[in-house]
Design a protein around this motif. Structure first.
Motif, PDB file in Angstrom:
ATOM      1  N   THR A  98      63.044 -24.615  12.612  1.00  0.00           N
ATOM      2  CA  THR A  98      62.849 -23.161  12.614  1.00  0.00           C
ATOM      3  C   THR A  98      63.124 -22.545  11.246  1.00  0.00           C
ATOM      4  O   THR A  98      62.457 -21.597  10.840  1.00  0.00           O
ATOM      5  N   LEU A  99      64.110 -23.083  10.546  1.00  0.00           N
ATOM      6  CA  LEU A  99      64.495 -22.457   9.278  1.00  0.00           C
ATOM      7  C   LEU A  99      63.761 -23.031   8.074  1.00  0.00           C
ATOM      8  O   LEU A  99      63.687 -22.394   7.036  1.00  0.00           O
ATOM      9  N   ALA A 100      63.228 -24.233   8.181  1.00  0.00           N
ATOM     10  CA  ALA A 100      62.583 -24.832   7.012  1.00  0.00           C
ATOM     11  C   ALA A 100      61.103 -25.159   7.249  1.00  0.00           C
ATOM     12  O   ALA A 100      60.240 -24.719   6.485  1.00  0.00           O
ATOM     13  N   LEU A 145      58.832 -22.740  -5.018  1.00  0.00           N
ATOM     14  CA  LEU A 145      59.820 -23.814  -5.104  1.00  0.00           C
ATOM     15  C   LEU A 145      59.693 -24.791  -3.932  1.00  0.00           C
ATOM     16  O   LEU A 145      60.253 -25.879  -3.964  1.00  0.00           O
ATOM     17  N   LEU A 146      58.970 -24.386  -2.908  1.00  0.00           N
ATOM     18  CA  LEU A 146      58.939 -25.190  -1.686  1.00  0.00           C
ATOM     19  C   LEU A 146      57.893 -26.299  -1.789  1.00  0.00           C
ATOM     20  O   LEU A 146      56.818 -26.102  -2.338  1.00  0.00           O
ATOM     21  N   PRO A 147      58.220 -27.451  -1.238  1.00  0.00           N
ATOM     22  CA  PRO A 147      57.330 -28.597  -1.416  1.00  0.00           C
ATOM     23  C   PRO A 147      55.941 -28.412  -0.792  1.00  0.00           C
ATOM     24  O   PRO A 147      54.958 -28.884  -1.351  1.00  0.00           O
ATOM     25  N   LEU A 148      55.866 -27.739   0.350  1.00  0.00           N
ATOM     26  CA  LEU A 148      54.547 -27.639   0.979  1.00  0.00           C
ATOM     27  C   LEU A 148      53.569 -26.863   0.091  1.00  0.00           C
ATOM     28  O   LEU A 148      52.373 -27.178   0.048  1.00  0.00           O
ATOM     29  N   THR A 149      54.066 -25.860  -0.656  1.00  0.00           N
ATOM     30  CA  THR A 149      53.204 -25.118  -1.583  1.00  0.00           C
ATOM     31  C   THR A 149      52.537 -26.083  -2.560  1.00  0.00           C
ATOM     32  O   THR A 149      51.343 -25.986  -2.849  1.00  0.00           O
ATOM     33  N   HIS A 150      53.330 -27.034  -3.040  1.00  0.00           N
ATOM     34  CA  HIS A 150      52.799 -27.990  -4.018  1.00  0.00           C
ATOM     35  C   HIS A 150      51.854 -28.987  -3.356  1.00  0.00           C
ATOM     36  O   HIS A 150      50.868 -29.405  -3.968  1.00  0.00           O
ATOM     37  N   ALA A 151      52.169 -29.345  -2.111  1.00  0.00           N
ATOM     38  CA  ALA A 151      51.264 -30.261  -1.405  1.00  0.00           C
ATOM     39  C   ALA A 151      49.904 -29.594  -1.190  1.00  0.00           C
ATOM     40  O   ALA A 151      48.853 -30.206  -1.413  1.00  0.00           O
ATOM     41  N   VAL A 152      49.936 -28.321  -0.810  1.00  0.00           N
ATOM     42  CA  VAL A 152      48.678 -27.595  -0.597  1.00  0.00           C
ATOM     43  C   VAL A 152      47.921 -27.446  -1.922  1.00  0.00           C
ATOM     44  O   VAL A 152      46.710 -27.694  -1.992  1.00  0.00           O
ATOM     45  N   ALA A 153      48.659 -27.094  -2.966  1.00  0.00           N
ATOM     46  CA  ALA A 153      48.026 -26.884  -4.267  1.00  0.00           C
ATOM     47  C   ALA A 153      47.438 -28.170  -4.830  1.00  0.00           C
ATOM     48  O   ALA A 153      46.514 -28.144  -5.640  1.00  0.00           O
ATOM     49  N   LEU A 154      47.972 -29.293  -4.396  1.00  0.00           N
ATOM     50  CA  LEU A 154      47.454 -30.585  -4.841  1.00  0.00           C
ATOM     51  C   LEU A 154      46.247 -30.994  -3.992  1.00  0.00           C
ATOM     52  O   LEU A 154      45.220 -31.458  -4.509  1.00  0.00           O
ATOM     53  N   ILE A 155      46.375 -30.827  -2.689  1.00  0.00           N
ATOM     54  CA  ILE A 155      45.382 -31.386  -1.773  1.00  0.00           C
ATOM     55  C   ILE A 155      44.127 -30.508  -1.653  1.00  0.00           C
ATOM     56  O   ILE A 155      43.003 -31.021  -1.597  1.00  0.00           O
ATOM     57  N   MET A 180      57.609 -22.827   6.142  1.00  0.00           N
ATOM     58  CA  MET A 180      56.700 -23.395   5.133  1.00  0.00           C
ATOM     59  C   MET A 180      55.267 -23.430   5.669  1.00  0.00           C
ATOM     60  O   MET A 180      54.314 -23.103   4.961  1.00  0.00           O
ATOM     61  N   TYR A 181      55.159 -23.818   6.931  1.00  0.00           N
ATOM     62  CA  TYR A 181      53.846 -23.881   7.580  1.00  0.00           C
ATOM     63  C   TYR A 181      53.157 -22.518   7.511  1.00  0.00           C
ATOM     64  O   TYR A 181      51.967 -22.417   7.227  1.00  0.00           O
ATOM     65  N   ILE A 182      53.941 -21.465   7.714  1.00  0.00           N
ATOM     66  CA  ILE A 182      53.363 -20.117   7.768  1.00  0.00           C
ATOM     67  C   ILE A 182      53.137 -19.516   6.377  1.00  0.00           C
ATOM     68  O   ILE A 182      52.164 -18.813   6.152  1.00  0.00           O
ATOM     69  N   SER A 205      49.618 -29.661   5.658  1.00  0.00           N
ATOM     70  CA  SER A 205      50.676 -29.354   6.639  1.00  0.00           C
ATOM     71  C   SER A 205      50.779 -30.430   7.702  1.00  0.00           C
ATOM     72  O   SER A 205      51.846 -30.673   8.256  1.00  0.00           O
ATOM     73  N   SER A 206      49.681 -31.108   7.976  1.00  0.00           N
ATOM     74  CA  SER A 206      49.741 -32.144   8.999  1.00  0.00           C
ATOM     75  C   SER A 206      50.588 -33.331   8.552  1.00  0.00           C
ATOM     76  O   SER A 206      51.374 -33.883   9.325  1.00  0.00           O
ATOM     77  N   SER A 207      50.446 -33.726   7.283  1.00  0.00           N
ATOM     78  CA  SER A 207      51.318 -34.784   6.762  1.00  0.00           C
ATOM     79  C   SER A 207      52.770 -34.344   6.856  1.00  0.00           C
ATOM     80  O   SER A 207      53.653 -35.129   7.200  1.00  0.00           O
ATOM     81  N   MET A 208      53.017 -33.074   6.520  1.00  0.00           N
ATOM     82  CA  MET A 208      54.381 -32.560   6.597  1.00  0.00           C
ATOM     83  C   MET A 208      54.907 -32.635   8.028  1.00  0.00           C
ATOM     84  O   MET A 208      55.975 -33.190   8.279  1.00  0.00           O
TER      85      MET A 208
END
Ligand SMILES: Nc1ncnc2c1ncn2[C@@H]1O[C@H](COP(=O)(O)OP(=O)(O)OP(=O)(O)O)[C@@H](O)[C@H]1O
Ligand SMILES: [Mg+2]
Lengths: 306, 268
Positions: free
Chosen positions: B189-191, B218-228, B195-197, B82-85
């Motif tokens: 607020t909307l995106a 479908l959201l990118p942060l989910t994939h970033a977390v799942a990767l990292i 995602m952070y939460i 999330s910090s990179s995001m």
């Protein structure tokens, strides 16, 4: 036919912003070397024309070659050979004076070591050597303008485009800038200049174009334009009664124009008019040769723009 | 602004062709960052330290283990993503907008051989670099606290960068159509905040109801977390190619869209 001795060759050049025409099919030929002036009232389309020349603005119509290359296709290689002083300064506020030159040089692919000497010389040229470490926010308007000029020379350009380089500057700075621009002209650089100061154009420019409402309405050397479009002398009269206006009009070879309290008498035989005015009490008058401003006002009218 | 495709009216869709000017744009930002490196790094290290101490140890005592990780390790590995995001997003919004509109930095560049394609790519690479710096700071803090360890942590670095790129593109898109800074509130607020939460930073997405899980996937942060997260905790990410593909897709689509929109904004 492309002509390599032309810096700018535009035919039928057009630009409109959401349907509103800003440049209406102009033909422009700017020769290499010397100083070329682009004059016109506010909103005439000068900046828009220059932005098209730099590929900063898309063409709505017409053809444009700069330094012999088609625009906007060749914008990168064209910009590499041009220096630009924009109408509004866009120096980088996150850097000091000297750093601005280095960072800008990097945009041309020039390394700091390559331009270190040149940057110092350019600061000396615009008399900012003692400000090398100052942040942009602490510079006065005149200093920013001088730095913009120094920055525009960092890539040793063949052509310099100056959009109102001296607007809002004090006489000292203007004279310094004029001296430097003449020096650059002597070095063989081509200067393309816009200005609202007619005496500046008269002093610096070898050729000028006058634009109005997106069209070119006159073109030539300043002296020729004055000869073509104006009588040689102007007498400005303050406080002239209507009866005097009638008598001036009766002189031949003259043209009378009244603007508020001032009467402008444009004439080829000033001697007769002076003889007529001299004995009249309660008026003041000024006799001077016609200048570019007279031509400009005659061609573009006295109405305010915008 | 009435038409839904208003933003693309008269757009130039030519394929982007970035040139070496890209690096000059990146370097300009790096030089500015280097001047203010002190406070910037203090922020990068200080904030995660507070989070990990406060939430990791504090909350961790109640939570215990999550998916086989101590809560502090779980949280730290989520914050890495999330910090990179967040960092890439805020750089792509506020800093890019500042350079584009009030400072007119790009107008200056456009009088040189640097063109829009170079500006957009240079800015994206820079946003991702800042994301990399902030996530790496968290990584060091987490290692210092003993929450994460092992040589495999180095594999996280390219994943941070990719995550930064993935969020830099959309942030530039938002900047390029904004009329003022206020406009960013919608996007954040909307995106970004949702995602952070909801994308698995603080708890596993498995805790969400089924319909929400499929949306969140479908959201990118989910994939970033799942990767990292697996990379940070010594495992191999499941579906590693899928995650890389999704993140790359957002990065590339964001880049292309940002180029088109920034062209429209700067080259009228
Ligand atoms: N980005 C833009 N969007 C919409 N209209 C524009 C834009 N830029 C210029 N115009 C319009 O185009 C016309 C020509 O403007 P331009 O800036 O070229 O004039 P100018 O001759 O440089 O004037 P000035 O002497 O005031 O600088 C004006 O009517 C202006 O409002
Ligand atoms: Mg102008």
């Amino acid at each position: 036919m492309q002509n390599l001795d032309l810096v700018i060759e535009a035919s039928g050049l057009e630009k409109s912003f959401s349907g509103r025409a800003a440049v209406c099919g102009i033909n422009l030929r700017v020769p290499r070397s010397g100083c070329f002036g682009l004059l016109g009232p506010n909103g005439a389309g000068k900046t828009t024309t220059l932005r098209m020349v730099l590929g900063q603005c898309r063409l709505s119509g017409g053809e444009l070659r700069v330094l012999g290359q088609p625009m906007p296709a060749a914008k990168k290689s064209v910009r590499a050979r041009i220096g630009v002083v924009p109408q509004l300064d866009n120096l980088d506020p996150d850097f000091t004076v000297l750093e601005n030159l280095f960072v800008y040089a990097a945009y041309f692919g020039l390394r700091r070591a390559q331009v270190a000497q040149r940057a110092r010389e350019l600061l000396a040229l615009v008399e900012l050597s003692d400000r090398a470490g100052t942040r942009i926010g602490e510079l006065s308007g005149g200093m920013k303008r001088r730095l913009s000029i120094a920055r525009s020379l960092i890539n040793d350009p063949e052509v310099l485009i100056l959009d109102e380089p001296t607007t809002g500057l004090d006489p000292q700075v203007r004279h310094l800038i004029w001296t430097r621009l003449r020096g650059l002209k002597r070095e063989g650089k081509t200067l393309i200049l816009t200005t609202h100061y007619m005496e500046e154009a008269e002093r610096l420019c070898d050729r000028i174009v006058i634009m109005d409402h997106g069209r070119i309405i006159a073109e030539g050397a300043p002296r020729d334009l004055i000869r073509q479009h104006s009588e040689p002398d102007v007498i400005e009269v303050q406080g002239a009664p209507a009866e005097l206006e009638q008598r001036l009009m009766a002189l031949d070879g003259g043209r009378v124009e009244r603007v508020g309290e001032t009467l402008y008498f444009h004439t080829g035989s000033a001697r007769n008019a002076v003889a007529l005015l001299e004995p009249v009490p309660d008026i003041t008058y000024l006799h001077r040769p016609a200048n570019l401003e007279d031509v400009f006002l005659k061609l573009t009218g006295r109405d305010l723009r915008e | 602004m009435s038409h839904p495709l208003y933003f693309f009216h008269g757009a130039d869709w030519a394929v982007p062709r970035p040139a070496p000017g890209t690096f000059a744009v990146w370097r300009r930002n790096f030089l500015v960052w280097r001047k203010l490196m002190g406070p910037s790094l203090l922020f990068n290290f200080g904030e995660p330290l507070l989070y990990l101490l406060g939430l990791g140890f504090g909350l961790g005592r109640f939570v215990g283990e999550v998916e086989g990780l101590s809560y502090i390790a779980f949280l730290a590995s989520g914050l890495l993503a999330s910090s990179s995001m967040n960092t890439a997003t805020f750089e792509g919004l506020y800093s890019v907008y500042t350079r584009m509109v009030p400072q007119q930095t790009y107008d200056g560049m456009l009088a040189t051989p640097v063109d829009v394609d170079d500006i957009v790519l240079g800015e994206m690479l820079w946003c991702a670099t800042k994301g990399l710096i902030s996530s790496t700071a968290i990584l060091l803090v987490a290692v210092g606290l003993g929450a994460l360890h092992g040589w495999q942590l180095l594999l996280c670095l390219p994943a941070f960068y990719l995550t930064g790129l993935c969020f830099a593109g959309p942030a530039l898109v938002v900047s390029s159509v904004s009329k003022s800074y206020d406009f960013f509130a919608y996007y954040v607020t909307l995106a970004i905040t949702p995602m952070y939460i909801f994308c698995g930073v603080f708890y596993p997405t498995g805790a969400l109801p089924a319909f929400a899980q499929s949306f969140v996937s479908l959201l990118p942060l989910t994939h970033a977390v799942a990767l990292i997260r697996p990379l940070a905790s010594g495992g191999v990410p499941a579906d590693i190619l899928l995650h890389i593909t999704v993140l790359s897709f957002y990065a590339l689509a964001g880049f292309y869209l940002a180029v088109v929109l920034v062209r429209r904004r700067l080259i009228q």
